[in-house]
Design a protein around this motif. Structure first.
Motif, PDB file in Angstrom:
ATOM      1  N   VAL A   5      43.182  58.848  49.918  1.00 15.51           N
ATOM      2  CA  VAL A   5      44.031  58.109  49.001  1.00 15.51           C
ATOM      3  C   VAL A   5      43.594  56.655  48.976  1.00 15.51           C
ATOM      4  CG1 VAL A   5      46.369  57.434  48.397  1.00 15.51           C
ATOM      5  CG2 VAL A   5      45.949  59.661  49.443  1.00 15.51           C
ATOM      6  N   GLU A   6      43.135  56.211  47.815  1.00 12.91           N
ATOM      7  CA  GLU A   6      42.722  54.825  47.652  1.00 12.91           C
ATOM      8  C   GLU A   6      43.895  53.962  47.205  1.00 12.91           C
ATOM      9  OE1 GLU A   6      39.274  57.344  45.823  1.00 12.91           O
ATOM     10  OE2 GLU A   6      41.471  57.327  45.784  1.00 12.91           O
ATOM     11  N   SER A   7      43.833  52.706  47.567  1.00 12.74           N
ATOM     12  CA  SER A   7      44.801  51.733  47.105  1.00 12.74           C
ATOM     13  C   SER A   7      44.163  50.355  47.144  1.00 12.74           C
ATOM     14  CB  SER A   7      46.073  51.763  47.951  1.00 12.74           C
ATOM     15  OG  SER A   7      45.800  51.397  49.291  1.00 12.74           O
ATOM     16  N   GLY A   8      44.833  49.397  46.550  1.00 15.76           N
ATOM     17  CA  GLY A   8      44.379  48.021  46.603  1.00 15.76           C
ATOM     18  C   GLY A   8      43.762  47.494  45.332  1.00 15.76           C
ATOM     19  N   GLY A   9      43.585  48.355  44.350  1.00 14.70           N
ATOM     20  CA  GLY A   9      43.031  47.900  43.093  1.00 14.70           C
ATOM     21  C   GLY A   9      44.024  47.062  42.311  1.00 14.70           C
ATOM     22  N   GLY A  10      43.543  46.478  41.252  1.00 13.88           N
ATOM     23  CA  GLY A  10      44.392  45.653  40.415  1.00 13.88           C
ATOM     24  C   GLY A  10      43.577  44.776  39.499  1.00 13.88           C
ATOM     25  N   LEU A  11      44.250  43.825  38.903  1.00  9.33           N
ATOM     26  CA  LEU A  11      43.625  42.877  37.990  1.00  9.33           C
ATOM     27  C   LEU A  11      43.413  41.557  38.711  1.00  9.33           C
ATOM     28  CD1 LEU A  11      42.703  42.039  35.122  1.00  9.33           C
ATOM     29  CD2 LEU A  11      45.095  41.441  34.666  1.00  9.33           C
ATOM     30  N   VAL A  12      42.220  41.039  38.618  1.00  8.82           N
ATOM     31  CA  VAL A  12      41.889  39.789  39.289  1.00  8.82           C
ATOM     32  C   VAL A  12      40.944  38.984  38.410  1.00  8.82           C
ATOM     33  CG1 VAL A  12      39.918  40.777  40.531  1.00  8.82           C
ATOM     34  CG2 VAL A  12      41.124  38.809  41.495  1.00  8.82           C
ATOM     35  N   GLN A  13      41.014  37.680  38.535  1.00 13.33           N
ATOM     36  CA  GLN A  13      40.098  36.817  37.802  1.00 13.33           C
ATOM     37  C   GLN A  13      38.724  36.806  38.451  1.00 13.33           C
ATOM     38  OE1 GLN A  13      42.444  33.095  37.780  1.00 13.33           O
ATOM     39  NE2 GLN A  13      42.480  33.280  35.553  1.00 13.33           N
ATOM     40  N   ALA A  14      37.718  36.558  37.648  1.00 10.38           N
ATOM     41  CA  ALA A  14      36.367  36.425  38.175  1.00 10.38           C
ATOM     42  C   ALA A  14      36.344  35.394  39.294  1.00 10.38           C
ATOM     43  CB  ALA A  14      35.401  36.033  37.074  1.00 10.38           C
ATOM     44  N   GLY A  15      35.641  35.733  40.352  1.00  8.04           N
ATOM     45  CA  GLY A  15      35.588  34.882  41.523  1.00  8.04           C
ATOM     46  C   GLY A  15      36.634  35.198  42.561  1.00  8.04           C
ATOM     47  N   GLY A  16      37.591  36.026  42.206  1.00  2.84           N
ATOM     48  CA  GLY A  16      38.648  36.394  43.120  1.00  2.84           C
ATOM     49  C   GLY A  16      38.254  37.518  44.051  1.00  2.84           C
ATOM     50  N   GLY A 116      40.929  57.700  43.073  1.00  4.05           N
ATOM     51  CA  GLY A 116      40.452  56.513  42.402  1.00  4.05           C
ATOM     52  C   GLY A 116      41.499  55.429  42.300  1.00  4.05           C
ATOM     53  N   THR A 117      41.045  54.196  42.332  1.00  2.65           N
ATOM     54  CA  THR A 117      41.908  53.047  42.116  1.00  2.65           C
ATOM     55  C   THR A 117      41.203  52.092  41.156  1.00  2.65           C
ATOM     56  OG1 THR A 117      43.215  51.303  43.204  1.00  2.65           O
ATOM     57  CG2 THR A 117      41.043  51.776  44.147  1.00  2.65           C
ATOM     58  N   GLN A 118      41.955  51.593  40.190  1.00  2.00           N
ATOM     59  CA  GLN A 118      41.382  50.778  39.125  1.00  2.00           C
ATOM     60  C   GLN A 118      41.215  49.334  39.572  1.00  2.00           C
ATOM     61  OE1 GLN A 118      40.513  51.567  35.577  1.00  2.00           O
ATOM     62  NE2 GLN A 118      39.498  49.622  36.071  1.00  2.00           N
ATOM     63  N   VAL A 119      40.035  48.809  39.332  1.00  3.85           N
ATOM     64  CA  VAL A 119      39.753  47.398  39.539  1.00  3.85           C
ATOM     65  C   VAL A 119      39.349  46.810  38.202  1.00  3.85           C
ATOM     66  CG1 VAL A 119      38.207  45.720  40.618  1.00  3.85           C
ATOM     67  CG2 VAL A 119      39.084  47.659  41.935  1.00  3.85           C
ATOM     68  N   ALA A 120      40.017  45.760  37.799  1.00  3.78           N
ATOM     69  CA  ALA A 120      39.702  45.076  36.549  1.00  3.78           C
ATOM     70  C   ALA A 120      39.511  43.594  36.835  1.00  3.78           C
ATOM     71  CB  ALA A 120      40.807  45.283  35.520  1.00  3.78           C
ATOM     72  N   VAL A 121      38.381  43.067  36.424  1.00  4.32           N
ATOM     73  CA  VAL A 121      38.043  41.673  36.666  1.00  4.32           C
ATOM     74  C   VAL A 121      37.918  40.971  35.327  1.00  4.32           C
ATOM     75  CG1 VAL A 121      36.480  40.068  37.782  1.00  4.32           C
ATOM     76  CG2 VAL A 121      36.816  42.358  38.741  1.00  4.32           C
ATOM     77  N   SER A 122      38.728  39.966  35.123  1.00  2.00           N
ATOM     78  CA  SER A 122      38.712  39.219  33.879  1.00  2.00           C
ATOM     79  C   SER A 122      37.830  37.989  34.011  1.00  2.00           C
ATOM     80  CB  SER A 122      40.125  38.814  33.472  1.00  2.00           C
ATOM     81  OG  SER A 122      40.713  37.966  34.444  1.00  2.00           O
TER      82      SER A 122
END
Length: 123
Positions: A5-16, A116-122
């Motif tokens: 079970v994965e966790s910890g993904g999310g939306l983060v700004q570039a460089g984060g 799977g856990t989603q990672v999105a980098v803006s």
């Protein structure tokens, strides 16, 4: 049945930074190679990082080397992916994987996968 079970993904700004966790259940994975793959929309699943059965060796894809760190917790067999200096091209679904032998690039038929856990980098 075993489960990752994965966790910890999310939306983060570039460089984060983000830290992904992969928690096993059903059995331990102390004698398994483990790692992370990722898959972006329209792209093939690609290797990100692996850690050996002993924990003594790690591998990183060139695209993440120097920015990501894989580790494992011997107490609960959880593995982590510390992701620093994130870039928009890191955006993907990240999957934890375990295998009794090795995790290698270009091969996907492993015994155990997480959801799977989603990672999105803006930018």
């Amino acid at each position: 049945q075993v489960q990752l079970v994965e966790s910890g993904g999310g939306l983060v700004q570039a460089g984060g930074s983000l830290r992904l966790s992969c928690v096993p259940s059903g059995r331990t994975f102390s004698n398994y190679a483990m790692g992370w793959f990722r898959q972006a929309p329209g792209k093939e699943r690609e290797i990100v990082a692996t850690i050996s059965r002993s924990g003594g060796n790690t591998y990183y894809a060139d695209s993440v080397k120097g920015r990501f760190t894989i580790s494992r917790d011997n107490a609960n067999y959880t593995i982590y992916l510390q992701m620093n200096s994130l870039k928009p091209e890191d955006t993907a679904v990240y999957y934890c994987v375990a295998d009794s032998l090795r995790i290698v690039s270009g091969y996907l038929k492993y015994n155990y996968w997480g959801q799977g856990t989603q990672v999105a980098v803006s930018s």
